[in-house]
Write an enzyme that holds these catalytic residues in place. Structure first.
Site, PDB file in Angstrom:
ATOM      1  N   GLU A  23       0.831  -1.207   0.000  1.00 41.33           N
ATOM      2  CA  GLU A  23       0.000   0.000   0.000  1.00 41.33           C
ATOM      3  C   GLU A  23       0.865   1.255   0.000  1.00 41.33           C
ATOM      4  O   GLU A  23       1.834   1.359   0.749  1.00 41.33           O
ATOM      5  CB  GLU A  23      -0.900  -0.001   1.235  1.00 41.33           C
ATOM      6  CG  GLU A  23      -1.769   1.246   1.379  1.00 41.33           C
ATOM      7  CD  GLU A  23      -2.651   1.170   2.603  1.00 41.33           C
ATOM      8  OE1 GLU A  23      -3.451   0.219   2.699  1.00 41.33           O
ATOM      9  OE2 GLU A  23      -2.522   2.045   3.484  1.00 41.33           O
TER      10      GLU A  23
ATOM     11  N   HIS B 205      -8.214   2.729  -3.397  1.00 39.24           N
ATOM     12  CA  HIS B 205      -9.142   2.935  -2.288  1.00 39.24           C
ATOM     13  C   HIS B 205     -10.163   4.002  -2.692  1.00 39.24           C
ATOM     14  O   HIS B 205      -9.839   4.944  -3.404  1.00 39.24           O
ATOM     15  CB  HIS B 205      -8.405   3.413  -1.042  1.00 39.24           C
ATOM     16  CG  HIS B 205      -7.379   2.456  -0.527  1.00 39.24           C
ATOM     17  ND1 HIS B 205      -6.966   2.432   0.780  1.00 39.24           N
ATOM     18  CD2 HIS B 205      -6.673   1.487  -1.150  1.00 39.24           C
ATOM     19  CE1 HIS B 205      -6.053   1.497   0.945  1.00 39.24           C
ATOM     20  NE2 HIS B 205      -5.850   0.914  -0.220  1.00 39.24           N
TER      21      HIS B 205
ATOM     22  N   GLN C 270      -7.805  -3.803   8.887  1.00 37.78           N
ATOM     23  CA  GLN C 270      -7.074  -2.724   9.524  1.00 37.78           C
ATOM     24  C   GLN C 270      -5.814  -3.314  10.155  1.00 37.78           C
ATOM     25  O   GLN C 270      -5.782  -4.497  10.511  1.00 37.78           O
ATOM     26  CB  GLN C 270      -7.959  -2.080  10.595  1.00 37.78           C
ATOM     27  CG  GLN C 270      -7.318  -0.982  11.415  1.00 37.78           C
ATOM     28  CD  GLN C 270      -6.950   0.220  10.577  1.00 37.78           C
ATOM     29  OE1 GLN C 270      -5.900   0.227   9.945  1.00 37.78           O
ATOM     30  NE2 GLN C 270      -7.803   1.230  10.578  1.00 37.78           N
TER      31      GLN C 270
ATOM     32  N   ASP D  80     -13.120   8.222   7.137  1.00 40.80           N
ATOM     33  CA  ASP D  80     -13.141   8.902   8.430  1.00 40.80           C
ATOM     34  C   ASP D  80     -13.984  10.167   8.349  1.00 40.80           C
ATOM     35  O   ASP D  80     -14.237  10.683   7.256  1.00 40.80           O
ATOM     36  CB  ASP D  80     -11.716   9.263   8.855  1.00 40.80           C
ATOM     37  CG  ASP D  80     -10.853   8.020   9.060  1.00 40.80           C
ATOM     38  OD1 ASP D  80     -11.398   7.022   9.560  1.00 40.80           O
ATOM     39  OD2 ASP D  80      -9.663   8.066   8.722  1.00 40.80           O
TER      40      ASP D  80
END
Length: 622
Positions: free
Chosen positions: A23, A82, A188, A114
């Protein structure tokens, strides 16, 4: 060139062999972005199954994310982009999906995202996208995208940081995303393997059968580890906490510990959980990930079984009944075979001419140690959101700590309370005052009392042992050096006075940058000048520079710093005295950085500033 669905890649794997994905995030600067290309190229020689690119909340990194994803896909690296629901409306979702498809990318990681900056709770901008499952369902509902995209979703072994529901409810939400059409799960990051294995067993018992790929982030620094685990709510086993607390002052030992911990975690996950795929959060750094794979014996290990029988893809609706003696694991399609072959041939090195050789050490490790707020702007890791201040604090917590400032003297009091440890944070300083700052506390107090609110500083240090508990860093048996600098907000008249003082008494020893929210900048730093203000000398290494102040990095921090005043103002109602005050500070004050180059004289900067109080008396009156 069209990519490959990650689900098809995983099915094509020999399950006896591990696979992994990397990532990356889009760097803040053009130079960092360019150098990330070379870093990705080097890491691609480790044969990742795919590369993923993060997405800023509300599309804040939209163009950069699409550019980076298009670049990786264009170089033959299968790419996962993403995509979050935060601040996303239907038109923007369609625009992004079309762009992603046009780039040939077939993999999306669908996330809720978020809360936007300054918001205490997550609120959907479009009622059609209130959670990740809605995004998955929408993609599956549009014929143009339904069969094109392979969709991943997030799993939370330690629970979602923004949710207080129990584990069964959280797994139920994961099942909802899977039922909506998800093809794989990336979790996560976590550090408690026992908890993960327990969670993973419950996920399978709930009937979730798609691949689950654990998120692994090798620990890079003690401070970033503490911040990230707090933000994402990751549980940290006591043995890990205790071990890190004992070595937190030694960057090299922390990195070594992080590598060994990741190796142990992955080994246990394979042995006890039967897991064969892993997702590495690289933070745009490469050495730790490379060392983990080398220690596991996976570096350079082929991730695709090489010899497969290519069969024609049947027309849609044609029944397929392979002969009983045919092993389906050795079959592939012409498209998949061509793409994978191109992918393996395209990992050519692009490192020629990359910044980082010589003065900044070898390109693979020139930013191996943590950058300060003013890290090297050419670094691919420049722009990690954890390095640019911001409290990450909720509105209620903000009001409790900082109250209701209505006048300039109220702001001065807040910044003084922080210096005196009466409050643990300010909007621009997300952690308590460091022991290092205590070395120059009386000077910071003096500036703050004048109305120059300090937000960053360091004392001068000349050849202090790297094991020093206050200013030491890096490998042991070395020496560290620092030039004294200070950052603060002040009025235009103060900037005028500072410039005059530098001209009259600076003598070439003092450099400054000053910028306001409108983009006006002043400086006496030569064009392309770069001031290394923290460096270390260690056995067997070139000089390591961890903090560099120059225009590109200062401008990047300036944008962040003024946005924090906007965030703080948003906590108060429109038209209120508090909001008018904070927005007035944002619009009228300047962010200033002053560096004194005489690092052997610990009082040089302060003598320069305070020798003649009358020359700088234009500060805010208390």
């Amino acid at each position: 060139m069209a990519g490959v669905k990650l689900s098809d890649q995983i099915k094509a794997q020999d399950q006896r062999h591990p696979f992994y994905t990397f990532e990356f995030f889009p760097p803040r600067t053009d130079q960092g972005f360019e150098n990330l290309v070379s870093r990705i190229s080097r890491l691609s020689t480790l044969n990742p199954l795919a590369l993923s690119v993060t997405w800023g909340a509300g599309g804040s990194t939209k163009d950069r994310s699409l550019e980076l994803a298009g670049l990786t896909q264009g170089h033959g690296f299968n790419t996962i982009l993403h995509l979050t629901c935060t601040n996303m409306e239907l038109g923007l979702v369609d625009e992004v999906l079309k762009s992603v498809k046009d780039l040939g990318i077939k993999n999306i990681l669908a996330l809720r995202g978020d809360p936007p900056r300054g918001e205490e709770e997550w609120i959907a901008s479009d009622p059609r996208f209130t959670k990740a499952a809605d995004l998955v369902s929408y993609i599956r509902s549009v014929p143009e995208y339904s069969s094109w995209f392979c969709i991943g979703v997030a799993g939370y072994p330690d629970g979602h940081a923004d949710s207080s529901v129990d584990e069964d409810t959280e797994i139920g939400r994961l099942k909802e995303k899977v039922d909506a059409g998800a093809d794989f799960i990336i979790t996560q990051l976590f550090y408690d393997v026992d908890q993960f294995l327990s969670w993973y067993k419950k996920v399978r018992q709930r009937g979730i059968t798609i691949p689950v790929i654990p998120g692994i982030m090798p620990i890079q620094t003690y401070s970033s580890f503490a911040r990230v685990t707090k933000l994402c709510g990751a549980r940290v086993p006591d043995p890990v906490s205790h071990a890190l607390a004992a070595i937190g002052h030694d960057d090299q030992l922390v990195k070594d510990f992080g590598v060994n911990l990741a190796v142990d975690m992955i080994s246990r996950l394979r042995a006890e959980g039967g897991i064969s795929g892993f997702h590495f959060c690289t933070l745009n750094l490469e050495k730790s990930v490379q060392r983990v794979l080398e220690n596991l014996g996976w570096a350079g290990f082929p991730t695709i079984t090489p010899n497969k029988l290519i069969v024609e893809t049947p027309a849609p609706g044609t029944p397929t009944h392979p002969a009983p003696h045919v092993d389906l694991t050795v079959l592939t399609t012409p498209t998949l075979a061509t793409t994978l072959a191109t992918q393996s041939l395209s990992a050519t090195s692009l490192t020629d001419g990359e910044a980082g050789h010589g003065e900044l050490n070898n390109a693979a490790s020139w930013d191996d140690f943590p950058n300060g707020r003013f890290g090297d702007f050419k670094s691919p890791a420049f722009g990690n959101q954890d390095l640019w201040g911001g409290s990450g604090i909720s509105r209620n917590e903000a009001l409790e700590q900082w109250g209701h400032p209505k006048e300039l003297k109220d702001l001065t009091r807040i910044f003084l309370d922080y210096l005196h440890s009466k409050i643990p944070t300010t909007p621009l300083s997300p952690t308590p005052l460091s022991p290092e700052s205590l070395m120059i506390l009386k000077h910071l107090e003096k500036l703050t009392e004048r109305g120059w609110w300090t937000v960053g500083s360091q004392p001068a240090v000349s050849g202090v042992c790297s094991s020093d508990p206050v200013v030491g860093w890096g490998p042991r048996s070395g020496y560290v050096f620092q030039k004294c600098f200070v950052e603060f907000f002040c009025e235009t008249s103060d900037v005028d006075a500072i410039e005059e003082l530098v001209r009259e008494r600076g003598g070439g020893w003092v450099h400054y940058f000053a910028c306001n929210n409108e983009g006006e900048c002043r400086s006496n730093v030569p064009a392309d000048g770069r001031n290394a203000v923290t460096w270390g000398v260690f056995p067997g290494k070139e000089i390591i520079q961890t903090t560099i102040i120059e225009k590109a990095s200062f401008l990047s921090w300036k944008e962040e710093a003024f946005s924090i005043w906007s965030e703080w103002a948003s906590f108060y109602r429109p038209g209120s005295a508090e909001r008018k005050l904070l927005e007035g500070v944002r619009d009228n004050r300047w962010l200033v950085s002053l560096v004194h180059h005489d690092y052997k004289n610990t009082e040089a900067l302060w003598d320069f500033l305070f020798e003649d109080e009358k020359s700088l008396i234009n500060g805010v009156q208390q």
